[in-house]
Motif scaffolding. Sequence first.
Motif, PDB file in Angstrom:
ATOM      1  N   MET A  34       0.806  -1.306  -0.014  1.00  0.00           N
ATOM      2  CA  MET A  34       0.090   0.121   0.188  1.00  0.00           C
ATOM      3  C   MET A  34       0.859   1.217  -0.107  1.00  0.00           C
ATOM      4  N   ALA A  35       1.810   1.183   1.117  1.00  0.00           N
ATOM      5  CA  ALA A  35       2.807   2.478   0.959  1.00  0.00           C
ATOM      6  C   ALA A  35       3.494   2.707  -0.260  1.00  0.00           C
ATOM      7  N   ASP A  36       4.015   1.585  -0.932  1.00  0.00           N
ATOM      8  CA  ASP A  36       4.743   1.655  -1.927  1.00  0.00           C
ATOM      9  C   ASP A  36       3.802   2.226  -3.318  1.00  0.00           C
ATOM     10  N   MET A  37       2.661   1.443  -3.494  1.00  0.00           N
ATOM     11  CA  MET A  37       1.468   2.202  -4.451  1.00  0.00           C
ATOM     12  C   MET A  37       1.255   3.641  -4.035  1.00  0.00           C
ATOM     13  N   ALA A  38       1.186   3.998  -2.910  1.00  0.00           N
ATOM     14  CA  ALA A  38       0.656   5.455  -2.706  1.00  0.00           C
ATOM     15  C   ALA A  38       1.954   6.379  -3.244  1.00  0.00           C
ATOM     16  N   ALA A  39       3.100   5.891  -2.967  1.00  0.00           N
ATOM     17  CA  ALA A  39       4.332   6.894  -3.209  1.00  0.00           C
ATOM     18  C   ALA A  39       4.447   6.909  -4.669  1.00  0.00           C
TER      19      ALA A  39
END
Length: 131
Positions: free
Chosen positions: A119-124
Amino acid sequence: MATIFTKIINGEIPSYKVAEDDKHYAFLDINPVAPGHTLVVPKKEVDYIFKLDDQELAELNIFAKRVAKAMEKAMPCKRIGVTVIGLEVPHAHIHLIPINQESDMYFNKGKLTLDPKDMADMAAAIAKEFK
Ligand code: 5GP
């Protein structure tokens, strides 16, 4: 009482932020129907999208377009699907969903719970493409 989305906008509840301007905030849906599923909300607390005045609705859609353009670059997909439901959270919002087929938009097929790092990687990745 503040809505859950107002608490997210104010940083009282954490979110995977994708984009922000002075009037709008975009973040990943906590239970996406497809990876990259993003919610676009006005900072103004209005319970139903069609209670926004014409100018506010236009600005929300223009901001959503900018977010969708970033998602197109960051997520492998054919299109960014757009929908409005609003039955769960009484704070106007637009769902943007990376899709390859119509069924990627089906909310009744069961939602996903993805790994926090993904999730964090996608948002970034989406945030990096946001212009
Ligand atoms: P709707 O109101 O359009 O029917 O659905 C609200 C959406 O918000 C759902 O897809 C749900 O997964 C998402 N949602 C509800 N609570 C939270 C939350 O606390 N954080 C995030 N990121 N999404 C949420």
